[in-house]
Design a protein around this motif. Structure first.
Motif, PDB file in Angstrom:
ATOM      1  N   ALA A   1       1.531 -43.765  30.210  1.00 29.19           N
ATOM      2  CA  ALA A   1       0.671 -43.095  29.235  1.00 29.19           C
ATOM      3  C   ALA A   1      -0.608 -42.619  29.925  1.00 29.19           C
ATOM      4  O   ALA A   1      -1.208 -43.352  30.714  1.00 29.19           O
ATOM      5  N   GLY A   2      -1.006 -41.388  29.660  1.00 32.36           N
ATOM      6  CA  GLY A   2      -2.204 -40.822  30.274  1.00 32.36           C
ATOM      7  C   GLY A   2      -1.929 -40.007  31.523  1.00 32.36           C
ATOM      8  O   GLY A   2      -2.785 -39.273  31.986  1.00 32.36           O
ATOM      9  N   GLN A   3      -0.739 -40.130  32.106  1.00 34.90           N
ATOM     10  CA  GLN A   3      -0.355 -39.357  33.286  1.00 34.90           C
ATOM     11  C   GLN A   3       0.180 -37.990  32.837  1.00 34.90           C
ATOM     12  O   GLN A   3       0.564 -37.812  31.691  1.00 34.90           O
ATOM     13  N   PRO A   4       0.248 -36.990  33.744  1.00 33.59           N
ATOM     14  CA  PRO A   4       0.778 -35.676  33.378  1.00 33.59           C
ATOM     15  C   PRO A   4       2.259 -35.753  32.997  1.00 33.59           C
ATOM     16  O   PRO A   4       3.023 -36.532  33.547  1.00 33.59           O
ATOM     17  N   PHE A   5       2.637 -34.920  32.044  1.00 34.71           N
ATOM     18  CA  PHE A   5       4.032 -34.787  31.625  1.00 34.71           C
ATOM     19  C   PHE A   5       4.692 -33.779  32.552  1.00 34.71           C
ATOM     20  O   PHE A   5       4.174 -32.672  32.732  1.00 34.71           O
ATOM     21  N   THR A   6       5.835 -34.109  33.170  1.00 36.67           N
ATOM     22  CA  THR A   6       6.477 -33.211  34.132  1.00 36.67           C
ATOM     23  C   THR A   6       7.987 -33.152  33.908  1.00 36.67           C
ATOM     24  O   THR A   6       8.582 -34.113  33.427  1.00 36.67           O
ATOM     25  N   ALA A   7       8.585 -32.008  34.307  1.00 36.24           N
ATOM     26  CA  ALA A   7      10.045 -31.832  34.346  1.00 36.24           C
ATOM     27  C   ALA A   7      10.354 -30.437  34.829  1.00 36.24           C
ATOM     28  O   ALA A   7       9.766 -29.459  34.364  1.00 36.24           O
TER      29      ALA A   7
ATOM     30  N   SER B   1       5.014 -40.006  19.996  1.00 35.52           N
ATOM     31  CA  SER B   1       4.255 -41.227  19.703  1.00 35.52           C
ATOM     32  C   SER B   1       4.287 -42.259  20.824  1.00 35.52           C
ATOM     33  O   SER B   1       3.441 -43.150  20.850  1.00 35.52           O
ATOM     34  N   ASP B   2       5.211 -42.156  21.767  1.00 32.23           N
ATOM     35  CA  ASP B   2       5.240 -43.128  22.872  1.00 32.23           C
ATOM     36  C   ASP B   2       4.232 -42.786  23.964  1.00 32.23           C
ATOM     37  O   ASP B   2       4.061 -43.551  24.910  1.00 32.23           O
ATOM     38  N   ASP B   3       3.549 -41.656  23.858  1.00 29.22           N
ATOM     39  CA  ASP B   3       2.557 -41.174  24.826  1.00 29.22           C
ATOM     40  C   ASP B   3       3.132 -40.971  26.224  1.00 29.22           C
ATOM     41  O   ASP B   3       2.397 -40.894  27.197  1.00 29.22           O
ATOM     42  N   LYS B   4       4.457 -40.910  26.341  1.00 29.32           N
ATOM     43  CA  LYS B   4       5.121 -40.664  27.618  1.00 29.32           C
ATOM     44  C   LYS B   4       6.058 -39.470  27.557  1.00 29.32           C
ATOM     45  O   LYS B   4       6.683 -39.131  28.538  1.00 29.32           O
ATOM     46  N   THR B   5       6.184 -38.845  26.386  1.00 27.00           N
ATOM     47  CA  THR B   5       7.120 -37.743  26.201  1.00 27.00           C
ATOM     48  C   THR B   5       6.424 -36.591  25.494  1.00 27.00           C
ATOM     49  O   THR B   5       5.624 -36.805  24.582  1.00 27.00           O
ATOM     50  N   ALA B   6       6.748 -35.373  25.929  1.00 25.70           N
ATOM     51  CA  ALA B   6       6.266 -34.159  25.271  1.00 25.70           C
ATOM     52  C   ALA B   6       7.392 -33.133  25.300  1.00 25.70           C
ATOM     53  O   ALA B   6       8.187 -33.096  26.238  1.00 25.70           O
ATOM     54  N   LEU B   7       7.477 -32.320  24.264  1.00 26.46           N
ATOM     55  CA  LEU B   7       8.459 -31.235  24.204  1.00 26.46           C
ATOM     56  C   LEU B   7       7.694 -29.925  24.298  1.00 26.46           C
ATOM     57  O   LEU B   7       6.784 -29.674  23.507  1.00 26.46           O
TER      58      LEU B   7
ATOM     59  N   GLY C   1      10.329 -20.385  18.350  1.00 30.20           N
ATOM     60  CA  GLY C   1      11.626 -20.939  17.981  1.00 30.20           C
ATOM     61  C   GLY C   1      12.508 -21.208  19.181  1.00 30.20           C
ATOM     62  O   GLY C   1      13.711 -21.399  19.041  1.00 30.20           O
ATOM     63  N   GLY C   2      11.917 -21.236  20.374  1.00 24.03           N
ATOM     64  CA  GLY C   2      12.682 -21.369  21.611  1.00 24.03           C
ATOM     65  C   GLY C   2      13.201 -22.774  21.855  1.00 24.03           C
ATOM     66  O   GLY C   2      12.919 -23.711  21.116  1.00 24.03           O
ATOM     67  N   THR C   3      13.966 -22.891  22.920  1.00 20.57           N
ATOM     68  CA  THR C   3      14.523 -24.170  23.327  1.00 20.57           C
ATOM     69  C   THR C   3      13.427 -25.056  23.912  1.00 20.57           C
ATOM     70  O   THR C   3      12.632 -24.605  24.727  1.00 20.57           O
ATOM     71  N   ALA C   4      13.427 -26.312  23.506  1.00 14.77           N
ATOM     72  CA  ALA C   4      12.408 -27.253  23.982  1.00 14.77           C
ATOM     73  C   ALA C   4      12.816 -27.852  25.310  1.00 14.77           C
ATOM     74  O   ALA C   4      13.977 -28.166  25.535  1.00 14.77           O
ATOM     75  N   THR C   5      11.844 -27.993  26.194  1.00 15.62           N
ATOM     76  CA  THR C   5      12.036 -28.694  27.460  1.00 15.62           C
ATOM     77  C   THR C   5      11.349 -30.044  27.334  1.00 15.62           C
ATOM     78  O   THR C   5      10.168 -30.109  27.004  1.00 15.62           O
ATOM     79  N   SER C   6      12.093 -31.109  27.585  1.00 13.81           N
ATOM     80  CA  SER C   6      11.545 -32.453  27.474  1.00 13.81           C
ATOM     81  C   SER C   6      10.795 -32.810  28.750  1.00 13.81           C
ATOM     82  O   SER C   6      11.350 -32.767  29.848  1.00 13.81           O
TER      83      SER C   6
ATOM     84  N   SER D   1       8.620 -40.576  17.615  1.00 13.46           N
ATOM     85  CA  SER D   1       8.400 -39.521  16.626  1.00 13.46           C
ATOM     86  C   SER D   1       7.302 -38.585  17.127  1.00 13.46           C
ATOM     87  O   SER D   1       6.600 -38.888  18.080  1.00 13.46           O
ATOM     88  N   VAL D   2       7.152 -37.457  16.451  1.00 14.35           N
ATOM     89  CA  VAL D   2       6.130 -36.481  16.847  1.00 14.35           C
ATOM     90  C   VAL D   2       4.756 -36.997  16.414  1.00 14.35           C
ATOM     91  O   VAL D   2       4.529 -37.292  15.252  1.00 14.35           O
ATOM     92  N   LYS D   3       3.867 -37.118  17.379  1.00 10.13           N
ATOM     93  CA  LYS D   3       2.501 -37.588  17.121  1.00 10.13           C
ATOM     94  C   LYS D   3       1.579 -36.408  16.809  1.00 10.13           C
ATOM     95  O   LYS D   3       0.754 -36.478  15.914  1.00 10.13           O
ATOM     96  N   ALA D   4       1.722 -35.338  17.588  1.00  4.74           N
ATOM     97  CA  ALA D   4       0.902 -34.137  17.392  1.00  4.74           C
ATOM     98  C   ALA D   4       1.706 -32.911  17.798  1.00  4.74           C
ATOM     99  O   ALA D   4       2.415 -32.932  18.795  1.00  4.74           O
ATOM    100  N   ASN D   5       1.587 -31.866  17.011  1.00 10.56           N
ATOM    101  CA  ASN D   5       2.256 -30.605  17.281  1.00 10.56           C
ATOM    102  C   ASN D   5       1.152 -29.577  17.511  1.00 10.56           C
ATOM    103  O   ASN D   5       0.409 -29.262  16.587  1.00 10.56           O
TER     104      ASN D   5
END
Length: 126
Positions: free
Chosen positions: A94-100, A71-77, A83-88, A50-54
């Motif tokens: 957890a604690g490492q940079p989010f990349t894609a 909430s898993d601390d491994k995913t960010a949108l 209103g744009g398209t989200a990139t996962s 679920s969304v932990k922080a927006n």
């Protein structure tokens, strides 16, 4: 008045005698489930985070970036428009940079470093 009481009692006894007195057991369970064994041995289901922080970040080039930390601390949108398209974005741990796909978000607090394709890494804050 005295005559009505025996009549009422007789009527109620006759109504109760009409109840089903079968001694045969009722089948309640229905037919056997053909997939019962497969379902019993299936792996447990993991719910999506679920969304932990927006958060809405203002970056050094004055652009806005919208990030939902999960909430898993491994995913960010990440969204570059409200209103744009989200990139996962995913982190290895957890604690490492989010990349894609050329995107990167380092940090998860109020001050982060965000890299978007076509732009370099830039400091962003809430």
């Amino acid at each position: 008045m005295k005559y009505y009481i025996p009549l009422i009692a007789a009527a109620s006894v006759s109504l109760l005698s009409a109840c089903n007195n079968n001694k045969e057991p009722e089948v309640v369970g229905g037919p056997a489930d053909p997939m019962a064994a497969e379902l019993a041995n299936a792996a447990p289901v993991e719910l999506p985070p679920s969304v932990k922080a927006n958060k809405q970040f203002r970056c050094k080039d004055n652009s806005l970036i919208f990030v939902d930390f999960m909430s898993d601390d491994k995913t960010a949108l990440l969204r570059t428009e409200k209103g744009g398209t989200a990139t996962s974005l995913k982190a290895a741990e957890a604690g490492q940079p989010f990349t894609a796909e050329g995107f990167e978000v380092s940090g998860s607090g109020d001050d982060v470093t965000i890299t978007v394709p076509g732009k370099g890494a830039q400091a962003c804050h809430v």
